[in-house]
Design a protein around this motif. Sequence first.
Motif, PDB file in Angstrom:
ATOM      1  N   VAL A  83       1.158  -1.268   0.426  1.00  0.00           N
ATOM      2  CA  VAL A  83       0.159   0.015   0.360  1.00  0.00           C
ATOM      3  C   VAL A  83       0.658   1.331  -0.264  1.00  0.00           C
ATOM      4  O   VAL A  83       0.821   2.424  -0.902  1.00  0.00           O
ATOM      5  N   VAL A  84       1.703   1.385   1.165  1.00  0.00           N
ATOM      6  CA  VAL A  84       3.031   2.512   0.625  1.00  0.00           C
ATOM      7  C   VAL A  84       3.848   1.669   0.304  1.00  0.00           C
ATOM      8  O   VAL A  84       4.640   0.661  -0.504  1.00  0.00           O
ATOM      9  N   ARG A  85       5.150   2.949  -0.618  1.00  0.00           N
ATOM     10  CA  ARG A  85       6.420   3.020  -1.197  1.00  0.00           C
ATOM     11  C   ARG A  85       7.233   2.329   0.097  1.00  0.00           C
ATOM     12  O   ARG A  85       6.752   2.662   0.807  1.00  0.00           O
ATOM     13  N   ASN A  86       7.718   1.714  -0.029  1.00  0.00           N
ATOM     14  CA  ASN A  86       8.640   1.131   0.214  1.00  0.00           C
ATOM     15  C   ASN A  86      10.300   2.407   1.081  1.00  0.00           C
ATOM     16  O   ASN A  86      10.285   1.784   2.852  1.00  0.00           O
ATOM     17  N   ALA A  87       9.789   2.895   0.777  1.00  0.00           N
ATOM     18  CA  ALA A  87      11.095   4.160   2.040  1.00  0.00           C
ATOM     19  C   ALA A  87       9.994   5.163   2.848  1.00  0.00           C
ATOM     20  O   ALA A  87      10.646   5.457   3.019  1.00  0.00           O
ATOM     21  N   ALA A  88       8.879   4.651   2.279  1.00  0.00           N
ATOM     22  CA  ALA A  88       8.075   5.700   3.485  1.00  0.00           C
ATOM     23  C   ALA A  88       7.281   4.453   4.231  1.00  0.00           C
ATOM     24  O   ALA A  88       6.298   4.298   5.065  1.00  0.00           O
ATOM     25  N   ARG A  89       7.555   2.867   5.130  1.00  0.00           N
ATOM     26  CA  ARG A  89       6.851   2.379   5.278  1.00  0.00           C
ATOM     27  C   ARG A  89       7.896   2.845   7.057  1.00  0.00           C
ATOM     28  O   ARG A  89       8.787   3.301   7.132  1.00  0.00           O
ATOM     29  N   ALA A  90       6.793   2.849   7.853  1.00  0.00           N
ATOM     30  CA  ALA A  90       6.688   3.844   8.967  1.00  0.00           C
ATOM     31  C   ALA A  90       5.834   2.532  10.169  1.00  0.00           C
ATOM     32  O   ALA A  90       5.228   1.841  10.108  1.00  0.00           O
ATOM     33  N   PRO A  91       6.609   2.734  11.955  1.00  0.00           N
ATOM     34  CA  PRO A  91       5.802   1.605  12.306  1.00  0.00           C
ATOM     35  C   PRO A  91       4.329   2.146  12.611  1.00  0.00           C
ATOM     36  O   PRO A  91       3.707   0.559  12.965  1.00  0.00           O
ATOM     37  N   GLY A  92       3.066   3.188  12.139  1.00  0.00           N
ATOM     38  CA  GLY A  92       2.370   3.213  12.303  1.00  0.00           C
ATOM     39  C   GLY A  92       1.777   3.317  10.429  1.00  0.00           C
ATOM     40  O   GLY A  92       0.570   3.335  10.737  1.00  0.00           O
ATOM     41  N   ASN A  93       2.279   3.250   8.972  1.00  0.00           N
ATOM     42  CA  ASN A  93       2.487   2.581   8.366  1.00  0.00           C
ATOM     43  C   ASN A  93       3.186   1.639   7.946  1.00  0.00           C
ATOM     44  O   ASN A  93       3.784   1.589   6.673  1.00  0.00           O
ATOM     45  N   ASN A  94       3.320   0.421   8.801  1.00  0.00           N
ATOM     46  CA  ASN A  94       4.367  -0.601   8.080  1.00  0.00           C
ATOM     47  C   ASN A  94       3.515  -1.390   7.371  1.00  0.00           C
ATOM     48  O   ASN A  94       3.072  -2.196   7.343  1.00  0.00           O
ATOM     49  N   ASP A  95       3.829  -1.893   5.853  1.00  0.00           N
ATOM     50  CA  ASP A  95       3.306  -2.404   4.685  1.00  0.00           C
ATOM     51  C   ASP A  95       4.646  -2.994   3.806  1.00  0.00           C
ATOM     52  O   ASP A  95       5.053  -2.550   3.915  1.00  0.00           O
ATOM     53  N   GLY A  96       3.708  -3.878   3.369  1.00  0.00           N
ATOM     54  CA  GLY A  96       5.059  -4.157   2.273  1.00  0.00           C
ATOM     55  C   GLY A  96       3.766  -5.559   1.412  1.00  0.00           C
ATOM     56  O   GLY A  96       2.866  -5.235   1.455  1.00  0.00           O
ATOM     57  N   LEU A 145       2.076 -13.007   5.745  1.00  0.00           N
ATOM     58  CA  LEU A 145       3.300 -12.487   5.454  1.00  0.00           C
ATOM     59  C   LEU A 145       3.261 -11.662   5.078  1.00  0.00           C
ATOM     60  O   LEU A 145       3.362 -11.179   3.821  1.00  0.00           O
ATOM     61  N   TYR A 146       4.286 -10.458   6.014  1.00  0.00           N
ATOM     62  CA  TYR A 146       4.789  -8.833   5.314  1.00  0.00           C
ATOM     63  C   TYR A 146       5.719  -9.159   4.991  1.00  0.00           C
ATOM     64  O   TYR A 146       6.891  -9.832   5.721  1.00  0.00           O
ATOM     65  N   LEU A 147       6.329  -9.457   3.299  1.00  0.00           N
ATOM     66  CA  LEU A 147       7.757 -10.075   3.372  1.00  0.00           C
ATOM     67  C   LEU A 147       8.618  -8.566   3.872  1.00  0.00           C
ATOM     68  O   LEU A 147       8.347  -7.120   3.576  1.00  0.00           O
ATOM     69  N   PRO A 148       9.660  -8.780   4.107  1.00  0.00           N
ATOM     70  CA  PRO A 148      10.758  -8.318   4.929  1.00  0.00           C
ATOM     71  C   PRO A 148      11.181  -6.916   3.679  1.00  0.00           C
ATOM     72  O   PRO A 148      11.606  -7.526   2.376  1.00  0.00           O
ATOM     73  N   GLY A 149      11.385  -5.957   4.042  1.00  0.00           N
ATOM     74  CA  GLY A 149      11.394  -4.529   3.009  1.00  0.00           C
ATOM     75  C   GLY A 149      12.530  -4.030   3.781  1.00  0.00           C
ATOM     76  O   GLY A 149      12.280  -3.195   5.011  1.00  0.00           O
ATOM     77  N   ASN A 150      13.555  -3.088   3.524  1.00  0.00           N
ATOM     78  CA  ASN A 150      14.633  -2.085   4.094  1.00  0.00           C
ATOM     79  C   ASN A 150      13.531  -0.470   3.370  1.00  0.00           C
ATOM     80  O   ASN A 150      13.921  -0.707   1.898  1.00  0.00           O
ATOM     81  N   THR A 151      13.578   0.417   3.814  1.00  0.00           N
ATOM     82  CA  THR A 151      13.423   1.561   3.674  1.00  0.00           C
ATOM     83  C   THR A 151      14.651   2.459   2.703  1.00  0.00           C
ATOM     84  O   THR A 151      14.277   3.627   1.836  1.00  0.00           O
ATOM     85  N   GLY A 152      15.979   1.556   2.908  1.00  0.00           N
ATOM     86  CA  GLY A 152      17.598   2.772   2.134  1.00  0.00           C
ATOM     87  C   GLY A 152      17.422   3.818   3.442  1.00  0.00           C
ATOM     88  O   GLY A 152      16.371   4.125   4.573  1.00  0.00           O
ATOM     89  N   GLY A 158      14.909   2.167   8.345  1.00  0.00           N
ATOM     90  CA  GLY A 158      14.707   0.704   8.443  1.00  0.00           C
ATOM     91  C   GLY A 158      13.996  -0.020   8.441  1.00  0.00           C
ATOM     92  O   GLY A 158      13.972  -0.574   7.300  1.00  0.00           O
ATOM     93  N   ARG A 159      14.750  -1.605   8.418  1.00  0.00           N
ATOM     94  CA  ARG A 159      14.124  -2.745   7.891  1.00  0.00           C
ATOM     95  C   ARG A 159      12.450  -2.676   8.878  1.00  0.00           C
ATOM     96  O   ARG A 159      12.549  -3.077  10.019  1.00  0.00           O
ATOM     97  N   TYR A 160      11.888  -3.817   7.522  1.00  0.00           N
ATOM     98  CA  TYR A 160      10.419  -4.149   7.940  1.00  0.00           C
ATOM     99  C   TYR A 160       9.962  -5.096   7.744  1.00  0.00           C
ATOM    100  O   TYR A 160      10.258  -5.351   6.883  1.00  0.00           O
ATOM    101  N   THR A 161       8.883  -5.841   8.674  1.00  0.00           N
ATOM    102  CA  THR A 161       8.896  -7.188   8.111  1.00  0.00           C
ATOM    103  C   THR A 161       7.622  -7.557   8.862  1.00  0.00           C
ATOM    104  O   THR A 161       7.283  -6.558  10.196  1.00  0.00           O
ATOM    105  N   GLY A 162       6.722  -8.590   8.936  1.00  0.00           N
ATOM    106  CA  GLY A 162       5.066  -8.740   9.488  1.00  0.00           C
ATOM    107  C   GLY A 162       4.439  -9.985   9.244  1.00  0.00           C
ATOM    108  O   GLY A 162       4.808 -10.722   8.370  1.00  0.00           O
ATOM    109  N   ALA A 163       3.800 -10.475  10.756  1.00  0.00           N
ATOM    110  CA  ALA A 163       3.177 -11.385  10.166  1.00  0.00           C
ATOM    111  C   ALA A 163       2.000 -11.286  10.810  1.00  0.00           C
ATOM    112  O   ALA A 163       1.627 -10.473  11.344  1.00  0.00           O
TER     113      ALA A 163
END
Length: 476
Positions: free
Chosen positions: A366-379, A407-414, A453-458
Amino acid sequence: MLAGMKGLRFQIGGAGGMDQRWIRRYAVDPNGEPTGELGPRTSLINPTGGYFVGGSIYFEPFAVGIGAYDLGSEIHYTSDDRLRWHLAPEPDRAPIFCRRDDPTCRLNGGAATQRTDITVAVAWNILANLRIGVGVHLPRLRQRFSYDNSTVLSEHREEDGPRCNRVENPLCAERLGFNGRTRWLPDRDNRPAGFDVALTFGLAFDVSDRVTLGLRYRTRPLVRGGELTLAGDALVCRPDSGGTESDVLPCDVATPIDATLTERVSREAALGAAFILGRSRLWHIDTNLYWIDLCNDIVGRGAGVRTCADSGTQHISLVGLDRNSVLLPESARYRGHQDLFGFDAYTTYTRSNLAIVLGGHFSSPVVRNAARAPGNNDGWRAGITVGVPLRMAQSNLQIVPGYGFDLYLPGNTGRPGAFDPAAALAFAASGGDINSAEADRVLAGQGRPSNAGRYTGAVHTFMLTLRWSERMLGFE
């Protein structure tokens, strides 16, 4: 499609589960810029929920249906102090346990979004192998969020001096909390109305007695050109006890003010196909390919899949804002949305009184990889679902328990990510020059502490559905 569901039907279902997110945020220097060193992993666990209530009745050749349902809620009640700049920890008890106007439950922590629809639909068997339909939706949105802003990034706070010697100093944090919903009542007391209507058009064509193709399109809300308005309250306060007279009031004594939030809601399109396989017709396969225009593209403005006309930005209006606040009465909350593409496939096997449903789905972020954030953590999201329809004795009632895993696949915002404190510092150094190179990012809400940072989830989801029909699906 609705016109293909014969007889009288009723269904009620609910879902609940657990959302797990794992975040490793980059360490930052005094200017708030990521250093490249990943910090410790933070684990956030939150509940999930959803519901559906609906029914339909068939009058040859028409069918009418009505339903109320959840379109995907998100709950982020837990956070960590290291993530406060994008998702503030909830210092009070969870909002789900709070009564309305409870003074012990303030708007200073956590986040939650609930989008629901009330829908009335009519379908028509216009030809022997062609069905068309239209649905009228009344959308409703409730949202709450809370995060900290750094006063160091404001050009108005030079007097803070040595006390605020780094961007992410908790003593120099100012919290913004919002809680609002769409109101269907007329405008009153700084509470604008948010009533709106959207339409869905669909058709289904039977290629043969074993293959059916379908097409669906949903419009944006029509009353306000695609915008939903949420009326509610905001709390602008100081989360830590230390402070000076130039700061806003502490959160435990600050008073909520009137606030309005507007955001655009997307149009959708989907293409589906259903197949019946096997000599005994025991296998049913349903597929769905869909697109949600989260970029809210507008023809003629150069927007596309990778370039958005609107990246989901929310516009917040604060009435009665404390003059000591670093916020502006009109502010933007950047979310970094992009178009969503997804694919679902469900297989149903039916034999005698036994049926089992197995599904798989995959969707883009839903969100661009660079915009992943704790309250908007998607992938990128992949998942499976399994359900077992159980007929109660010889009645027309079914109970369908189910389980889903995503599963939210792991991603790095850069680095630096979509949120760049360096842009805010440069903008402040220019004296707030709106012609400076950094002005666009700051005014769009991106001149804030880093999200890098790096984000992932389930997500684990448990479902239970009760359905009654004159003709039992899978047992007729």
